[in-house]
Motif scaffolding. Sequence first.
Motif, PDB file in Angstrom:
ATOM      1  N   ALA A 289       0.818  -1.219   0.000  1.00 41.57           N
ATOM      2  CA  ALA A 289       0.000   0.000   0.000  1.00 41.57           C
ATOM      3  C   ALA A 289       0.848   1.263   0.000  1.00 41.57           C
ATOM      4  O   ALA A 289       0.292   2.370   0.023  1.00 41.57           O
ATOM      5  CB  ALA A 289      -0.929   0.004   1.209  1.00 41.57           C
ATOM      6  N   ARG A 290       2.196   1.110   0.023  1.00 44.69           N
ATOM      7  CA  ARG A 290       3.099   2.259   0.094  1.00 44.69           C
ATOM      8  C   ARG A 290       2.725   3.158   1.275  1.00 44.69           C
ATOM      9  O   ARG A 290       2.504   4.366   1.136  1.00 44.69           O
ATOM     10  CB  ARG A 290       3.060   3.065  -1.199  1.00 44.69           C
ATOM     11  N   ALA A 291       2.638   2.537   2.462  1.00 41.57           N
ATOM     12  CA  ALA A 291       2.286   3.281   3.665  1.00 41.57           C
ATOM     13  C   ALA A 291       3.161   2.784   4.810  1.00 41.57           C
ATOM     14  O   ALA A 291       3.655   1.648   4.800  1.00 41.57           O
ATOM     15  CB  ALA A 291       0.812   3.105   4.014  1.00 41.57           C
ATOM     16  N   VAL A 292       3.359   3.654   5.803  1.00 36.40           N
ATOM     17  CA  VAL A 292       4.151   3.313   6.977  1.00 36.40           C
ATOM     18  C   VAL A 292       3.383   3.725   8.224  1.00 36.40           C
ATOM     19  O   VAL A 292       2.772   4.799   8.268  1.00 36.40           O
ATOM     20  CB  VAL A 292       5.548   3.998   6.931  1.00 36.40           C
ATOM     21  N   SER A 293       3.388   2.859   9.219  1.00 36.05           N
ATOM     22  CA  SER A 293       2.715   3.126  10.495  1.00 36.05           C
ATOM     23  C   SER A 293       3.759   3.616  11.491  1.00 36.05           C
ATOM     24  O   SER A 293       4.751   2.927  11.755  1.00 36.05           O
ATOM     25  CB  SER A 293       2.033   1.858  11.009  1.00 36.05           C
ATOM     26  N   LEU A 294       3.537   4.802  12.064  1.00 35.93           N
ATOM     27  CA  LEU A 294       4.500   5.446  12.956  1.00 35.93           C
ATOM     28  C   LEU A 294       3.887   5.654  14.335  1.00 35.93           C
ATOM     29  O   LEU A 294       2.710   6.026  14.452  1.00 35.93           O
ATOM     30  CB  LEU A 294       4.947   6.800  12.391  1.00 35.93           C
ATOM     31  N   TRP A 295       4.682   5.430  15.372  1.00 39.69           N
ATOM     32  CA  TRP A 295       4.243   5.741  16.732  1.00 39.69           C
ATOM     33  C   TRP A 295       4.228   7.245  16.943  1.00 39.69           C
ATOM     34  O   TRP A 295       5.123   7.956  16.475  1.00 39.69           O
ATOM     35  CB  TRP A 295       5.200   5.106  17.734  1.00 39.69           C
ATOM     36  N   THR A 296       3.215   7.730  17.634  1.00 37.94           N
ATOM     37  CA  THR A 296       3.157   9.124  18.079  1.00 37.94           C
ATOM     38  C   THR A 296       2.692   9.136  19.528  1.00 37.94           C
ATOM     39  O   THR A 296       2.117   8.139  20.019  1.00 37.94           O
ATOM     40  CB  THR A 296       2.183   9.967  17.236  1.00 37.94           C
ATOM     41  N   PRO A 297       2.897  10.206  20.260  1.00 38.30           N
ATOM     42  CA  PRO A 297       2.443  10.255  21.660  1.00 38.30           C
ATOM     43  C   PRO A 297       0.946  10.061  21.821  1.00 38.30           C
ATOM     44  O   PRO A 297       0.481   9.660  22.896  1.00 38.30           O
ATOM     45  CB  PRO A 297       2.876  11.653  22.108  1.00 38.30           C
ATOM     46  N   THR A 298       0.172  10.328  20.779  1.00 39.56           N
ATOM     47  CA  THR A 298      -1.280  10.185  20.871  1.00 39.56           C
ATOM     48  C   THR A 298      -1.786   8.922  20.186  1.00 39.56           C
ATOM     49  O   THR A 298      -2.985   8.765  19.990  1.00 39.56           O
ATOM     50  CB  THR A 298      -1.962  11.411  20.235  1.00 39.56           C
ATOM     51  N   GLY A 299      -0.907   8.027  19.805  1.00 39.30           N
ATOM     52  CA  GLY A 299      -1.314   6.803  19.135  1.00 39.30           C
ATOM     53  C   GLY A 299      -0.648   6.675  17.772  1.00 39.30           C
ATOM     54  O   GLY A 299      -0.067   7.619  17.250  1.00 39.30           O
TER      55      GLY A 299
END
Length: 374
Positions: free
Chosen positions: A89-99
């Motif tokens: 899907a040419r996507a990346v899941s990144l951690w953030t302080p809010t989820g």
Amino acid sequence: MRNGDPAASVISRLAWQHRTFTVLELHRLAYYPVRAQVAELGAQAAVRAIARVAGAYANRRATKKRAHIFRQHGAIPYDARLMSWNRDARAVSLWTPTGRVTVPYAGRPNDLKVVDTLPLGEADLIYRRGVWLLQVTVTLPKSRTREPINGFMGVDQGVANLAVTNDGAVLPGPALPGPIQGNGHVRTLRERRHRQRQRLQKKGTSAARRVLRRLSGREHRLMTDLNHQLSKLVVREAERTGRGIALKDLQGIRGRARAHRLQRRTLHSWAFAQMIEFTRYKAARAGIAFILVDPAYTSQACPQCGCTTKANRPARGRFLCTRCGLAGHADHIAARNIAARGAAGWAAVNQPHATGLPSARRDRESKPPASTGW
């Protein structure tokens, strides 16, 4: 995404206060305090922030007068626990302080092909001029280093001439594409940029500061692009001719060299280390032998008779051997000496032995295993 930077600053103040800079000791000192002060900070994000602070102090600890403060939009490190890739899907899941957030990524076709096909490592999320960029490390397949059957290609790096090969090519030059016409053109551009910065800094108005922000990094990008072109040309020529690459080992040159005060800015802005690293990794990718040689007296020694004296350099750009009369451009003579030292150094490191292993590999394998501490 902003909480990572205050977390790093909190850890940095603790490190400076307790004079604790190694990763392990800093983890014991700062892990629980920083998670208590920054409520949204995850466990793995705290671990990466600690490693980031330790890295910031690793090379500049002796010169620092106060705790290092991290910028609000400084680079945020990510590892495999903080991000995951969906290549289809040419996507990346990144951690953030809010989820976690899932965002699409784009890039040049060559970069996307690398991301799609090679193992991915850590990444840095950076903010540049209103755009979020993800700088990703990849693991390149290791090429087998071929034996330099036709010797070595010596490259002399300098300030007046950025690079001169033992073939007599002065780089940059007509061989390189783009607007850069030669070394004189590079120096002219850099001097023009320096005078422009001086004028704007002296003016000090808000409009001048806006122009400075717009121009920031332009010279750095120019030299980075130029060093990429130089290293690419050197590697391509060495690959075409079946040679290795030899460069001078210039580590510590800024501390050793004595320069006039008018020349110090030129010396300290000389990007020689960047070109060495670019050439090193491009050579490794192409399977080309690469070696750094001792730079001492390379421009004063005669490659024909071996006479080494300061009198061989009657002028900055001239070489004239006082013994055999060999004459030529000093940088070209230096490149010939570098090529000869590269061949000699490579032969010494890879000298065959009765065991059938090269000497360098034999020395590595003959060492006793390191103690585990148990």
